[in-house]
Write an enzyme that holds these catalytic residues in place. Structure first.
Site, PDB file in Angstrom:
ATOM      1  N   SER A 148     -23.607 -21.212  96.265  1.00 28.80           N
ATOM      2  CA  SER A 148     -22.560 -20.200  96.195  1.00 28.80           C
ATOM      3  C   SER A 148     -23.162 -18.840  96.470  1.00 28.80           C
ATOM      4  CB  SER A 148     -21.909 -20.201  94.816  1.00 28.80           C
ATOM      5  OG  SER A 148     -22.798 -19.610  93.906  1.00 28.80           O
ATOM      6  N   LYS A 149     -22.289 -17.956  96.973  1.00 22.86           N
ATOM      7  CA  LYS A 149     -22.828 -16.674  97.425  1.00 22.86           C
ATOM      8  C   LYS A 149     -23.347 -15.836  96.275  1.00 22.86           C
ATOM      9  CE  LYS A 149     -18.201 -14.793  97.936  1.00 22.86           C
ATOM     10  NZ  LYS A 149     -17.094 -14.861  98.836  1.00 22.86           N
ATOM     11  N   ARG A 150     -23.002 -16.200  95.059  1.00 25.82           N
ATOM     12  CA  ARG A 150     -23.536 -15.455  93.929  1.00 25.82           C
ATOM     13  C   ARG A 150     -25.049 -15.692  93.783  1.00 25.82           C
ATOM     14  NH1 ARG A 150     -20.485 -17.562  89.870  1.00 25.82           N
ATOM     15  NH2 ARG A 150     -18.927 -18.140  91.381  1.00 25.82           N
ATOM     16  N   LYS A 151     -25.496 -16.903  94.112  1.00 27.74           N
ATOM     17  CA  LYS A 151     -26.933 -17.205  93.973  1.00 27.74           C
ATOM     18  C   LYS A 151     -27.717 -16.959  95.250  1.00 27.74           C
ATOM     19  CE  LYS A 151     -26.979 -19.917  89.962  1.00 27.74           C
ATOM     20  NZ  LYS A 151     -26.772 -21.205  89.391  1.00 27.74           N
ATOM     21  N   ASN A 152     -27.197 -17.487  96.363  1.00 29.30           N
ATOM     22  CA  ASN A 152     -27.908 -17.390  97.633  1.00 29.30           C
ATOM     23  C   ASN A 152     -26.946 -16.841  98.662  1.00 29.30           C
ATOM     24  OD1 ASN A 152     -30.557 -18.449  97.661  1.00 29.30           O
ATOM     25  ND2 ASN A 152     -29.748 -20.496  97.324  1.00 29.30           N
TER      26      ASN A 152
END
Ligand code: GLU
Length: 485
Positions: free
Chosen positions: A255-259
């Site tokens: 997910s864009k929150r992590k990567n």
């Protein structure tokens, strides 16, 4: 025209930045078509009119083309089964809904959103999964006709068997059995006449002669609804293959929150499409150590759709870096390297826009790298020192980043005007002057407090790079706030 042979598709919804997961599924389908001498199709699934935008549609096509994937049929190239954009097919779905209603496989539902919310609330309170309770299932035909005639809003829902289970064989998961009582009476046509994903997806796969549906595992639970529609219409169902999702190294969903997950982020940073495709393609083949570097043709040759793993494809950025480095060193001649570097700098007009913004701000060219270099950098290497001259306290900075980040996510069309409007709205929400809000953003985006105009720079960098830079800056600021600096 009656399409024949193996036909597969990628069916992106243009509701966000094109995701590496889309490239992963597209690559699978592309290789599958290549392996079987089949046809690879691109279809735009924009039934969610509120979230789909022309900007995202253009971006998904561009991103997949950048990956080196080509399709024989699609909204940009046409083909015998067009149109290839669902919003352009809206009128085609209605007769199929009528057919299901006539045959008694579907029913009109007049429940208001408020009533459905109340129903779900009660189900939640009782610890039951939310599911339509069937209130409109038993309405008399005359009542339905009268209510439709009076102009009352309604949707069309599909009927679901009350007993037994839906059993099918998935190309990756093997034999799957899902009890019917866990399947919702899915809305097929919304109140505005637009089909839902499920309805449009099945009808289009049938009309486009799709033989194999390969997509992400998140759709596995939808297969019973789809199989039921194939049965209701008396159509042959395709072979289903649900590919394991791409995951972060900690196994959580990518997910864009992590990567960073946008394809455009990787192209902006200077990853080569050959390396990205090579990296993603390795999830679909068995390979010995030392044989990892493969071209698209070699991937197609070794492609092995019968031996796919359910374990999840780990998005190991170090491995991607390693492959990218090899591609740069071993995959490009010196001439190609020059040409590709230039093409990368020119991508999205980045160099030109950067120079345009710089012309009035320099006295000699040698100042350009310091002034505009941030437009090309992959990592700004921000430290707390970068924020030393900003007047706001770390807590205030944190509040600014916490407001700005989600605010920018909501922008539908990413451009100078929309960025400025959103940052002004953010300043209003925070009760701060615009210049107070933009001061730390300058640093987050450019690494320095003296650089090019912020809104223009953000537009040039693109939303995926800006997202990542704000994320990195927010981490620095949060650490400062936490350590009382
Ligand atoms: N539009 C769906 C998506 O964006 C496609 C799913 C499918 O391939 O059926 O994931």
């Amino acid at each position: 025209m009656n399409p024949s042979g193996v036909r597969v598709r990628i069916a992106p919804s243009p509701t966000g930045e094109p995701h590496v997961g889309t490239a992963y599924i597209a690559l699978f389908n592309y290789l599958f078509a290549k392996k079987h001498g089949g046809t690879f199709i691109l279809r735009i699934e924009d039934t969610d009119a509120t979230r789909s935008t022309p900007e995202f549609e253009e971006k998904v096509l561009d991103a997949l083309k950048w990956c080196g994937l080509t399709w024989a049929e699609g909204p940009d190239v046409g083909g015998p089964c067009g149109p290839y954009r669902q919003s352009d097919r809206k009128a085609m779905y209605q007769p199929y809904a009528e057919e299901l209603l006539d045959k008694g496989h579907a029913f009109r539902c007049f429940c208001t959103p408020a009533r459905l919310e109340e129903m779900r609330e009660a189900q939640r309170a009782a610890g039951k999964p939310p599911k339509y309770d069937g209130l409109c299932l038993t309405l008399a035909a005359e009542e339905v006709t009268a209510r439709v005639a009076s102009g009352e809003a309604s949707v069309v829902r599909m009927k679901i068997p009350t007993e037994g289970s839906c059993d099918f064989t998935d190309g990756v998961y093997g034999d799957v059995s899902i009890p019917w009582d866990s399947v919702d009476m899915q809305v097929l046509i919304k109140a505005d006449g637009m089909p839902t994903y499920h309805m449009a997806n099945v009808i289009d796969d049938h009309l486009m002669g799709i033989t194999h549906v390969a997509r992400g595992e998140e759709w596995l639970a939808s297969v019973p609804k789809h199989i039921l529609l194939y049965r209701y219409f008396d159509w042959q169902q395709p072979v289903f293959m649900h590919l394991s999702l791409m995951r972060n190294a900690d196994k959580s969903k990518l997910s864009k929150r992590k990567n960073p997950t946008s394809i455009s982020y990787y192209s902006a940073l200077g990853y080569l499409p050959e390396a990205l495709m090579n990296f993603l393609g390795l999830f679909f083949i068995q390979i010995a150590e030392g044989e990892e570097m493969l071209t698209m043709d070699q991937l197609a040759e070794k492609f092995d759709p019968d031996n796919l793993s359910k374990a999840g494809a780990i998005f190991d950025i170090q491995k991607l870096d390693w492959l990218n480095g090899r591609w740069i060193r071993e995959g490009l001649s010196e001439e190609e390297f020059f040409a590709r570097t230039l093409a990368w700098a020119m991508e999205n007009d980045r160099l030109k826009q950067g120079l345009k913004l710089s012309q009035s701000r320099i006295t000699k060219f040698g100042e350009l790298p310091d002034l505009a270099g941030f437009l090309l950098k992959s990592d700004l290497g921000l430290t707390p020192d970068a924020f030393a001259k900003v007047k706001s306290s770390p807590e205030e900075l944190k509040a600014i980043f916490d407001d700005v980040q989600p605010g920018l996510e909501k922008i539908l069309e990413w451009n100078v005007a929309s960025i400025e409007a959103e940052l002004r709205a953010s300043a209003d929400r925070l009760g701060k002057k615009l210049k107070v809000v933009v001061a730390p953003l300058f640093i987050a985006v450019s690494g320095s407090s003296r650089s090019l105009p912020l809104f223009d720079s953000m537009a040039v960098l693109g939303r995926s790079v800006v997202r990542q830079r704000l994320k990195m800056a927010a981490q620095v600021v949060a650490a400062m706030a936490g350590s009382g600096k």
